[in-house]
Design a protein around this motif. Structure first.
Motif, mmCIF file in Angstrom:
data_model
loop_
_atom_site.group_PDB
_atom_site.id
_atom_site.type_symbol
_atom_site.label_atom_id
_atom_site.label_comp_id
_atom_site.label_asym_id
_atom_site.label_seq_id
_atom_site.Cartn_x
_atom_site.Cartn_y
_atom_site.Cartn_z
ATOM 1 N N ARG A 38 36.726 83.385 -59.531
ATOM 2 C CA ARG A 38 35.736 82.432 -60.012
ATOM 3 C C ARG A 38 35.751 81.200 -59.124
ATOM 4 N NH1 ARG A 38 39.037 84.063 -63.909
ATOM 5 N NH2 ARG A 38 40.082 82.084 -64.201
ATOM 6 N N GLU A 39 34.737 80.380 -59.298
ATOM 7 C CA GLU A 39 34.687 79.118 -58.579
ATOM 8 C C GLU A 39 35.974 78.342 -58.875
ATOM 9 O OE1 GLU A 39 31.666 75.368 -57.818
ATOM 10 O OE2 GLU A 39 31.274 76.727 -59.484
ATOM 11 N N GLY A 40 36.581 77.801 -57.848
ATOM 12 C CA GLY A 40 37.829 77.059 -58.001
ATOM 13 C C GLY A 40 39.069 77.882 -57.703
ATOM 14 N N THR A 41 38.915 79.207 -57.603
ATOM 15 C CA THR A 41 40.031 80.080 -57.243
ATOM 16 C C THR A 41 40.473 79.751 -55.820
ATOM 17 O OG1 THR A 41 39.210 81.875 -58.645
ATOM 18 C CG2 THR A 41 40.713 82.498 -56.875
ATOM 19 N N VAL A 42 41.773 79.722 -55.587
ATOM 20 C CA VAL A 42 42.301 79.485 -54.242
ATOM 21 C C VAL A 42 42.826 80.809 -53.689
ATOM 22 C CG1 VAL A 42 44.043 78.281 -52.870
ATOM 23 C CG2 VAL A 42 42.906 77.101 -54.770
ATOM 24 N N ILE A 43 42.349 81.149 -52.498
ATOM 25 C CA ILE A 43 42.798 82.360 -51.811
ATOM 26 C C ILE A 43 43.610 81.912 -50.603
ATOM 27 C CG2 ILE A 43 42.090 84.428 -50.561
ATOM 28 C CD1 ILE A 43 39.512 84.396 -52.258
ATOM 29 N N GLU A 44 44.857 82.371 -50.558
ATOM 30 C CA GLU A 44 45.743 82.000 -49.453
ATOM 31 C C GLU A 44 46.034 83.228 -48.595
ATOM 32 O OE1 GLU A 44 48.243 78.370 -51.436
ATOM 33 O OE2 GLU A 44 49.178 80.338 -51.434
ATOM 34 N N GLU A 56 48.969 80.292 -41.484
ATOM 35 C CA GLU A 56 48.628 80.192 -42.897
ATOM 36 C C GLU A 56 47.319 79.441 -43.060
ATOM 37 O OE1 GLU A 56 51.802 78.788 -45.468
ATOM 38 O OE2 GLU A 56 53.274 79.361 -43.949
ATOM 39 N N SER A 57 46.558 79.855 -44.057
ATOM 40 C CA SER A 57 45.324 79.163 -44.377
ATOM 41 C C SER A 57 44.974 79.446 -45.828
ATOM 42 C CB SER A 57 44.194 79.624 -43.462
ATOM 43 O OG SER A 57 43.035 78.838 -43.691
ATOM 44 N N ASN A 58 44.071 78.660 -46.372
ATOM 45 C CA ASN A 58 43.585 78.937 -47.718
ATOM 46 C C ASN A 58 42.162 78.428 -47.853
ATOM 47 O OD1 ASN A 58 43.442 76.185 -48.922
ATOM 48 N ND2 ASN A 58 45.647 76.217 -48.564
ATOM 49 N N ILE A 59 41.482 78.969 -48.836
ATOM 50 C CA ILE A 59 40.147 78.475 -49.159
ATOM 51 C C ILE A 59 40.048 78.306 -50.664
ATOM 52 C CG2 ILE A 59 39.030 79.581 -47.176
ATOM 53 C CD1 ILE A 59 37.858 81.629 -49.182
ATOM 54 N N LYS A 60 39.299 77.322 -51.079
ATOM 55 C CA LYS A 60 38.974 77.167 -52.491
ATOM 56 C C LYS A 60 37.560 77.722 -52.642
ATOM 57 C CE LYS A 60 40.143 73.890 -55.626
ATOM 58 N NZ LYS A 60 40.247 72.526 -56.145
ATOM 59 N N VAL A 61 37.427 78.744 -53.495
ATOM 60 C CA VAL A 61 36.164 79.449 -53.644
ATOM 61 C C VAL A 61 35.109 78.539 -54.269
ATOM 62 C CG1 VAL A 61 35.042 81.431 -54.735
ATOM 63 C CG2 VAL A 61 37.362 81.669 -53.826
ATOM 64 N N ARG A 62 33.946 78.534 -53.633
ATOM 65 C CA ARG A 62 32.793 77.771 -54.129
ATOM 66 C C ARG A 62 31.753 78.749 -54.669
ATOM 67 N NH1 ARG A 62 31.707 73.504 -49.207
ATOM 68 N NH2 ARG A 62 33.744 72.494 -49.306
ATOM 69 N N GLN A 63 30.814 78.228 -55.419
ATOM 70 C CA GLN A 63 29.752 79.082 -55.946
ATOM 71 C C GLN A 63 28.965 79.732 -54.813
ATOM 72 O OE1 GLN A 63 29.264 80.012 -59.205
ATOM 73 N NE2 GLN A 63 27.879 81.480 -58.249
ATOM 74 N N SER A 64 28.770 79.014 -53.722
ATOM 75 C CA SER A 64 28.030 79.580 -52.587
ATOM 76 C C SER A 64 28.770 80.793 -51.994
ATOM 77 C CB SER A 64 27.785 78.524 -51.515
ATOM 78 O OG SER A 64 29.011 77.995 -51.050
ATOM 79 N N ASP A 65 30.107 80.780 -52.034
ATOM 80 C CA ASP A 65 30.892 81.929 -51.564
ATOM 81 C C ASP A 65 30.644 83.137 -52.461
ATOM 82 O OD1 ASP A 65 32.105 80.231 -49.627
ATOM 83 O OD2 ASP A 65 33.622 79.626 -51.103
ATOM 84 N N LEU A 66 30.639 82.890 -53.765
ATOM 85 C CA LEU A 66 30.404 83.971 -54.722
ATOM 86 C C LEU A 66 29.000 84.539 -54.566
ATOM 87 C CD1 LEU A 66 32.106 82.320 -57.823
ATOM 88 C CD2 LEU A 66 33.038 84.135 -56.373
#
Length: 76
Positions: A38-44, A56-66
């Motif tokens: 969901r929006e706000g999920t962090v993927i590392e 190492e990297s991470n992203i915080k999922v945005r609605q546009s990603d979904l």
């Protein structure tokens, strides 16, 4: 667009070999999918080379990603 049966068979065999070699990957993906990204999920992502170099990297999922992923699924 025709599907090449020979290529499909090769892909199936490669996937089976990958799954046999890395049996925890598919259950992990299924668990993540069941929980839902969901929006706000962090993927590392973390990669360590045999020499010990780490990336190492991470992203915080945005609605546009979904929305992008949903559109990609619909096109397949």
């Amino acid at each position: 667009m025709a599907i090449n049966p020979k290529k499909l068979f090769k892909m199936q065999m490669a996937w089976k070999q990958f799954n046999d070699t890395h049996p925890k990957v598919l259950p992990f993906i299924k668990a993540v999918e069941a929980a839902g990204i969901r929006e706000g999920t962090v993927i590392e992502i973390r990669v360590e080379t045999p020499e010990g170099e780490k990336f190492e990297s991470n992203i915080k999922v945005r609605q546009s990603d979904l929305d992008l992923l949903k559109g990609m699924k619909e096109d397949i």
